[in-house]
Design a protein around this motif. Structure first.
Motif, PDB file in Angstrom:
ATOM      1  N   VAL A 146       0.850  -1.193   0.000  1.00  0.00           N
ATOM      2  CA  VAL A 146       0.000   0.000   0.000  1.00  0.00           C
ATOM      3  C   VAL A 146       0.885   1.241   0.000  1.00  0.00           C
ATOM      4  O   VAL A 146       1.755   1.395   0.873  1.00  0.00           O
ATOM      5  CB  VAL A 146      -0.936   0.007   1.227  1.00  0.00           C
ATOM      6  CG1 VAL A 146      -1.763   1.287   1.254  1.00  0.00           C
ATOM      7  CG2 VAL A 146      -1.838  -1.217   1.209  1.00  0.00           C
ATOM      8  N   LYS A 147       0.668   2.124  -0.966  1.00  0.00           N
ATOM      9  CA  LYS A 147       1.490   3.330  -1.092  1.00  0.00           C
ATOM     10  C   LYS A 147       0.598   4.559  -1.258  1.00  0.00           C
ATOM     11  O   LYS A 147      -0.436   4.493  -1.918  1.00  0.00           O
ATOM     12  CB  LYS A 147       2.423   3.229  -2.304  1.00  0.00           C
ATOM     13  CG  LYS A 147       3.392   2.050  -2.254  1.00  0.00           C
ATOM     14  CD  LYS A 147       4.354   2.165  -1.078  1.00  0.00           C
ATOM     15  CE  LYS A 147       5.311   0.973  -1.026  1.00  0.00           C
ATOM     16  NZ  LYS A 147       6.204   1.044   0.163  1.00  0.00           N
ATOM     17  N   PRO A 148       1.005   5.682  -0.692  1.00  0.00           N
ATOM     18  CA  PRO A 148       0.217   6.916  -0.852  1.00  0.00           C
ATOM     19  C   PRO A 148       0.342   7.474  -2.267  1.00  0.00           C
ATOM     20  O   PRO A 148       1.282   7.139  -2.999  1.00  0.00           O
ATOM     21  CB  PRO A 148       0.836   7.872   0.174  1.00  0.00           C
ATOM     22  CG  PRO A 148       2.240   7.371   0.345  1.00  0.00           C
ATOM     23  CD  PRO A 148       2.165   5.881   0.181  1.00  0.00           C
ATOM     24  N   SER A 149      -0.612   8.327  -2.638  1.00  0.00           N
ATOM     25  CA  SER A 149      -0.620   8.919  -3.980  1.00  0.00           C
ATOM     26  C   SER A 149       0.591   9.825  -4.195  1.00  0.00           C
ATOM     27  O   SER A 149       1.019  10.548  -3.295  1.00  0.00           O
ATOM     28  CB  SER A 149      -1.907   9.727  -4.178  1.00  0.00           C
ATOM     29  OG  SER A 149      -1.857  10.464  -5.375  1.00  0.00           O
ATOM     30  N   LYS A 150       1.123   9.792  -5.407  1.00  0.00           N
ATOM     31  CA  LYS A 150       2.264  10.642  -5.744  1.00  0.00           C
ATOM     32  C   LYS A 150       1.874  12.105  -5.888  1.00  0.00           C
ATOM     33  O   LYS A 150       2.743  12.971  -5.995  1.00  0.00           O
ATOM     34  CB  LYS A 150       2.917  10.147  -7.035  1.00  0.00           C
ATOM     35  CG  LYS A 150       3.602   8.797  -6.887  1.00  0.00           C
ATOM     36  CD  LYS A 150       4.294   8.392  -8.175  1.00  0.00           C
ATOM     37  CE  LYS A 150       5.005   7.046  -8.019  1.00  0.00           C
ATOM     38  NZ  LYS A 150       5.690   6.642  -9.280  1.00  0.00           N
ATOM     39  N   GLU A 156       4.128  14.856   3.015  1.00  0.00           N
ATOM     40  CA  GLU A 156       2.840  14.190   3.240  1.00  0.00           C
ATOM     41  C   GLU A 156       2.953  12.693   2.967  1.00  0.00           C
ATOM     42  O   GLU A 156       2.404  11.874   3.713  1.00  0.00           O
ATOM     43  CB  GLU A 156       1.769  14.828   2.359  1.00  0.00           C
ATOM     44  CG  GLU A 156       1.391  16.244   2.782  1.00  0.00           C
ATOM     45  CD  GLU A 156       0.525  16.954   1.767  1.00  0.00           C
ATOM     46  OE1 GLU A 156      -0.069  17.983   2.128  1.00  0.00           O
ATOM     47  OE2 GLU A 156       0.457  16.494   0.610  1.00  0.00           O
ATOM     48  N   ARG A 157       3.657  12.329   1.910  1.00  0.00           N
ATOM     49  CA  ARG A 157       3.847  10.904   1.601  1.00  0.00           C
ATOM     50  C   ARG A 157       4.642  10.206   2.704  1.00  0.00           C
ATOM     51  O   ARG A 157       4.344   9.063   3.068  1.00  0.00           O
ATOM     52  CB  ARG A 157       4.541  10.733   0.247  1.00  0.00           C
ATOM     53  CG  ARG A 157       3.689  11.161  -0.937  1.00  0.00           C
ATOM     54  CD  ARG A 157       4.181  10.551  -2.232  1.00  0.00           C
ATOM     55  NE  ARG A 157       5.565  10.872  -2.529  1.00  0.00           N
ATOM     56  CZ  ARG A 157       5.954  11.960  -3.176  1.00  0.00           C
ATOM     57  NH1 ARG A 157       5.061  12.843  -3.601  1.00  0.00           N
ATOM     58  NH2 ARG A 157       7.239  12.174  -3.420  1.00  0.00           N
ATOM     59  N   ASP A 158       5.648  10.902   3.234  1.00  0.00           N
ATOM     60  CA  ASP A 158       6.444  10.321   4.322  1.00  0.00           C
ATOM     61  C   ASP A 158       5.570  10.031   5.542  1.00  0.00           C
ATOM     62  O   ASP A 158       5.712   8.980   6.185  1.00  0.00           O
ATOM     63  CB  ASP A 158       7.580  11.272   4.709  1.00  0.00           C
ATOM     64  CG  ASP A 158       8.675  11.335   3.648  1.00  0.00           C
ATOM     65  OD1 ASP A 158       8.710  10.432   2.778  1.00  0.00           O
ATOM     66  OD2 ASP A 158       9.476  12.282   3.673  1.00  0.00           O
ATOM     67  N   ALA A 159       4.668  10.978   5.855  1.00  0.00           N
ATOM     68  CA  ALA A 159       3.780  10.798   7.006  1.00  0.00           C
ATOM     69  C   ALA A 159       2.860   9.601   6.799  1.00  0.00           C
ATOM     70  O   ALA A 159       2.630   8.802   7.724  1.00  0.00           O
ATOM     71  CB  ALA A 159       2.959  12.067   7.238  1.00  0.00           C
ATOM     72  N   PHE A 160       2.355   9.435   5.585  1.00  0.00           N
ATOM     73  CA  PHE A 160       1.473   8.291   5.308  1.00  0.00           C
ATOM     74  C   PHE A 160       2.253   6.981   5.265  1.00  0.00           C
ATOM     75  O   PHE A 160       1.736   5.936   5.680  1.00  0.00           O
ATOM     76  CB  PHE A 160       0.711   8.506   4.004  1.00  0.00           C
ATOM     77  CG  PHE A 160      -0.482   9.390   4.139  1.00  0.00           C
ATOM     78  CD1 PHE A 160      -1.598   8.975   4.857  1.00  0.00           C
ATOM     79  CD2 PHE A 160      -0.499  10.654   3.567  1.00  0.00           C
ATOM     80  CE1 PHE A 160      -2.711   9.788   4.998  1.00  0.00           C
ATOM     81  CE2 PHE A 160      -1.604  11.483   3.705  1.00  0.00           C
ATOM     82  CZ  PHE A 160      -2.711  11.044   4.424  1.00  0.00           C
ATOM     83  N   ASP A 161       3.478   7.024   4.783  1.00  0.00           N
ATOM     84  CA  ASP A 161       4.303   5.815   4.788  1.00  0.00           C
ATOM     85  C   ASP A 161       4.525   5.315   6.220  1.00  0.00           C
ATOM     86  O   ASP A 161       4.470   4.110   6.490  1.00  0.00           O
ATOM     87  CB  ASP A 161       5.656   6.088   4.116  1.00  0.00           C
ATOM     88  CG  ASP A 161       5.562   6.104   2.599  1.00  0.00           C
ATOM     89  OD1 ASP A 161       4.627   5.463   2.057  1.00  0.00           O
ATOM     90  OD2 ASP A 161       6.411   6.753   1.954  1.00  0.00           O
ATOM     91  N   GLU A 162       4.775   6.258   7.125  1.00  0.00           N
ATOM     92  CA  GLU A 162       4.970   5.891   8.530  1.00  0.00           C
ATOM     93  C   GLU A 162       3.686   5.304   9.112  1.00  0.00           C
ATOM     94  O   GLU A 162       3.727   4.313   9.867  1.00  0.00           O
ATOM     95  CB  GLU A 162       5.401   7.117   9.333  1.00  0.00           C
ATOM     96  CG  GLU A 162       6.804   7.613   8.993  1.00  0.00           C
ATOM     97  CD  GLU A 162       7.178   8.863   9.771  1.00  0.00           C
ATOM     98  OE1 GLU A 162       6.410   9.234  10.690  1.00  0.00           O
ATOM     99  OE2 GLU A 162       8.228   9.458   9.482  1.00  0.00           O
TER     100      GLU A 162
END
Length: 231
Positions: A146-150, A156-162
């Protein structure tokens, strides 16, 4: 003005002819007098400017209205573009949460089955526990995909990755199930039983942390809980 009138007076002085003929001004002086009178009328009264038509009077007001309308449309378009961007962001983050839920739903379903087992029958309980353990292991690896939208910013992507990593760790249910299997296999030592309790508490805490971490990342991206989980 006085000088002009004086000049006209000099022009209109008649030039007379002798031998009793009637005194008449010459043609040149007549033309000069006519021109001088015209000049005096211009100097005295000025040239009357034509009155503006209703259309001409309305032009400044129409221009102001057109400018105001253009400004209104520009603001409206900017607001619509902003709203569209926000809606897209909400949909992407909501979809991301749905992927997390989908990745772990089989683990949750089987863990729920395990929670309702009759623990007095170890043989009947063993297989459902084993199946739940395998399902939760698969959920963990599914979560890694599962990966956040580019379209989101790097931060923001880093926060969702965590947050996704925390949610993947919430599938520590297999640890609980492994401990249960150990007990079902006959290991009734106090340490084994306590291992079930410790693993269960850790799994519950991690599930709560998963939700909190994801909501924190969503709020950092300008999306509220109502627009994500409760949508």
């Amino acid at each position: 003005m006085t000088a002009i009138i004086g000049g006209i007076a000099g022009l209109i002085e008649p030039s007379t002819f002798r031998f009793g003929q009637q005194e008449t001004p010459s043609r040149r002086r007549i033309a000069a007098i006519s021109f001088a009178v015209f000049i005096v009328s211009l100097v005295g009264g000025g040239i009357a400017a034509p009155k503006p038509t209703p259309e001409e009077r309305a032009r400044p007001e129409q221009a102001a209205k057109a400018e105001a309308e253009a400004e209104r449309k520009e603001k409206e378009q900017a607001a619509q573009a902003k709203a569209k961007k926000q809606k897209t962001r909400e949909n992407e983050i909501s979809a991301l949460w749905s992927k997390i839920v989908d990745a772990e739903k089989d683990c949750s379903r089987r863990a729920d089955i395990v929670s309702k087992l009759n623990w007095n029958d170890h043989y009947a309980a063993y297989r459902p526990v084993q199946e739940a353990r395998e399902a939760c292991r698969k959920s963990y690896w599914a979560m890694q995909k599962v990966k956040p939208s580019k379209s989101l910013s790097r931060s923001e992507r880093d926060a969702f990755d965590e947050a996704i990593e925390v949610c993947a760790d919430a599938n520590l249910v297999p640890n609980v199930l492994c401990s249960i299997l150990t007990v079902l296999n006959g290991d009734m030592r106090p340490s084994a039983v306590q291992g079930i309790r410790d693993a269960g508490e850790l799994a519950q805490a991690t599930v709560a942390q998963c939700v909190v971490s994801f909501l924190k990342a969503a709020e950092g991206a300008g999306v509220s809980v109502e627009q994500v989980i409760l949508k």
